[in-house]
Design a protein around this motif. Structure first.
Motif, mmCIF file in Angstrom:
data_model
loop_
_atom_site.group_PDB
_atom_site.id
_atom_site.type_symbol
_atom_site.label_atom_id
_atom_site.label_comp_id
_atom_site.label_asym_id
_atom_site.label_seq_id
_atom_site.Cartn_x
_atom_site.Cartn_y
_atom_site.Cartn_z
ATOM 1 N N TYR A 8 -4.028 9.661 -10.388
ATOM 2 C CA TYR A 8 -4.249 10.605 -9.259
ATOM 3 C C TYR A 8 -5.386 11.637 -9.442
ATOM 4 O O TYR A 8 -6.101 11.785 -8.226
ATOM 5 N N ASP A 35 0.806 -1.112 0.144
ATOM 6 C CA ASP A 35 0.221 -0.027 0.120
ATOM 7 C C ASP A 35 0.686 1.335 0.012
ATOM 8 O O ASP A 35 0.331 2.109 -0.371
ATOM 9 N N GLU A 36 1.915 1.214 0.627
ATOM 10 C CA GLU A 36 3.132 2.401 0.640
ATOM 11 C C GLU A 36 3.479 2.582 -0.954
ATOM 12 O O GLU A 36 3.415 3.801 -1.197
ATOM 13 N N SER A 51 0.500 4.088 -2.916
ATOM 14 C CA SER A 51 0.267 5.385 -2.631
ATOM 15 C C SER A 51 1.522 6.436 -3.399
ATOM 16 O O SER A 51 1.352 7.533 -3.736
ATOM 17 N N GLU A 52 2.885 5.840 -3.544
ATOM 18 C CA GLU A 52 4.024 6.289 -3.912
ATOM 19 C C GLU A 52 3.634 6.563 -5.776
ATOM 20 O O GLU A 52 3.886 7.513 -6.156
ATOM 21 N N LYS A 100 1.375 9.188 -6.155
ATOM 22 C CA LYS A 100 2.098 10.476 -6.102
ATOM 23 C C LYS A 100 3.172 11.105 -7.178
ATOM 24 O O LYS A 100 3.163 12.143 -7.359
#
Ligand code: SF4
Ligand code: SF3
Length: 511
Positions: A464, A153-154, A157-158, A161
């Motif tokens: 995004y 999940d990290e 999100s990156e 980003k």
């Protein structure tokens, strides 16, 4: 396995090039490019965060984008330059990534390829003197953290980003281009090549074109754009040069056929350069990030060799009427953000009156696969009460078609280069604003083609922005693992293109 690369759409068997690239990149060159990326990751661990270093890093990333740099020596020298500046003990090797579990490999590849695309746009802004601290910091941070282990999940999100920061980056490039060369204005571009010596300029770099225009002014040599340089005709500060005459040829994948025996010098400022054929290799020049073995690389922005070669070749003896792939001789471009904004109210009124039923954002990166005829067919099938917004090199599939107008608005609206996706996004947001709804509720469908890593960062920007139902083709990226793809399908309803007929019907019914 001699190499591993799966960063573009034409990757072997839609899984990965392992013994030489379909793009003609050798295994040696692919490995050198991996080393170059490793060197910037290591350099980013504790380098000073200044303008000089971000320029070096963006240049390195750009050099490894598909169809940019095939020159082993150039890549090796640049890697050494970065290593010499490096003050770290970290010795990360990008090849570790290719051996990771498929989801980590997939997500980190999305981040890396998105970053490469963004770096290309940032580099164009930087050469015009424009920097953005947030964009720079994001690139430094992402590279610094690249070797670390992250949870899925990290990483997701990156990935998003990257899309967020790329929007900033495209905004910066839009500002750089429009402040330097003024807002694009709708412009008709001829495909006729006038008699006499000429130079064909390919790639995306407006600044390189400007330098060439200045240096060739009064020399009797005419300049023609190729591929993604077409929108240059619409910028007042480039358009003012009377020897910037028209456009030569179509999208990049046709260059080997189109450049065959052409009596002109050819300058590549960025991607997409293909394997240079013997029939024209003596007249190909590269500059900046682009390099191809056995062609002349321009040093210190001195374009004299290009101009002199054009003079020697002499061009055609008589004017030559050329056409786009559908037989049209004129291309209309230059519908940038400002023109579209000025027309937003008119567009919405026509949409509310039912005179424009739907807008298709149809375009993106082009490529050589047969299935890409889909985009031509799709454009031809669109009903007369719909508009096509287009951008990037994929538009050459249909930009010479005369599809008519709706109350003075041409049915094919060329927004510009791939980075001008920024203008398209802004107009989508503006339409939603005037409508009083969210972007996904506007009668607007995204039907995109992808090829290289700039398309990756644009796609991440659209995700995004939570844009749903994007149709993507001709095939889905090989670097998406099954789980990552399922995630994108579930969360964003991303779809692979099917047939023009079926997809068109689905779009018209808002599916
Ligand atoms: Fe293969 Fe594309 Fe990589 Fe070239 S850039 S080696 S074609 S995946
Ligand atoms: Fe085309 Fe290479 Fe990407 Fe800028 S020129 S869109 S593929």
């Amino acid at each position: 396995m001699d190499m591993f690369c799966f960063q573009c759409e034409q990757t072997a068997h839609n899984s990965g090039c392992t013994s030489g690239g379909v793009c003609s990149k050798s295994a040696k060159c692919a490995n050198l490019q991996d080393d170059l990326i490793s060197s910037v990751i290591n350099f980013s661990q504790n380098c000073e965060r200044n303008k000089e270093n971000i320029k070096l890093i963006t240049k390195a990333l750009f050099m490894t984008v598909t169809n940019v740099n095939f020159c082993d020596e150039d890549i090796l020298n640049f890697t050494q330059e970065i290593k010499n500046l490096s003050k770290t003990d970290t010795n990360y090797d990008l090849k570790e990534l290719w051996r990771k579990d498929e989801d980590t490999r997939s997500l980190k590849s999305l981040i890396l390829f998105g970053l490469k695309g963004m770096a290309a746009y940032y580099y164009h802004a930087i050469v015009l003197g424009y920097y953005d601290q947030k964009v720079s910091d994001f690139i430094f941070d992402t590279l610094k953290q690249f070797p670390q282990e992250f949870k899925t999940d990290e990483l997701i999100s990156e990935v998003l980003k990257v899309g967020e920061i790329n929007l900033k980056c495209m905004e910066l490039l839009d500002k750089a281009n429009t402040e330097t060369y003024k807002d694009p204005i709708p412009t008709k571009v001829s495909c006729t090549i006038e008699k006499g010596p000429f130079i064909i300029v390919s790639g995306h770099d407006l600044h390189d074109l400007e330098k060439l225009l200045k240096q060739s002014e009064g020399s009797g040599v005419n300049i023609y754009t190729h591929g993604e340089m077409l929108p240059c005709h619409s910028y007042p500060e480039l358009k003012k040069y009377s020897h910037l005459k028209g456009n030569f040829g179509t999208a990049w994948q046709n260059q080997q056929k189109e450049f065959d025996n052409v009596p002109a010098a050819i300058l590549f400022t960025t991607n997409c350069i293909m394997k240079v054929q013997n029939s024209y290799k003596d007249r190909v020049f590269t500059t900046s990030v682009v390099n191809y073995p056995n062609t002349i690389h321009i040093k210190d922005d001195d374009f004299t060799p290009v101009i002199e070669t054009a003079k020697k070749l002499g061009g055609y003896k008589e004017d030559r009427k050329m056409t786009g792939i559908n037989g049209g001789n004129e291309l209309l471009c230059g519908f940038g953000r400002k023109t579209l904004f000025d027309n937003a109210n008119k567009l919405v009124t026509l949409m509310k009156e039912g005179k424009i039923k739907r807008i298709f954002l149809l375009g993106g990166c082009d490529g050589a696969k047969v299935g890409r005829n889909y985009y031509t067919e799709f454009a031809k099938l669109t009903p007369k009460d719909t508009l096509i917004l287009t951008l990037a090199c994929g538009k050459y599939r249909f930009n010479d078609l005369d599809l008519g107008e709706i109350e003075g608005i041409p049915r094919i609206i060329d927004v510009g280069q791939c980075n001008d996706a920024y203008s398209a996004i802004r107009i989508a947001q503006e339409l939603a604003h005037v409508y009083g709804c969210n972007v996904n509720e506007v009668p607007l469908s995204f039907v995109l083609s992808w090829y290289e890593q700039k398309a990756v960062c644009i796609l991440l920007t659209l995700l995004y922005l939570k844009i749903e139902n994007i149709r993507l083709g001709p095939s889905l990226p090989a670097f998406l693992s099954k789980n990552v793809l399922n995630f994108l399908v579930e969360k964003f309803k991303i779809k692979q293109i099917t047939t023009p007929q079926k997809d068109l019907q689905d779009c018209l019914f808002g599916r």
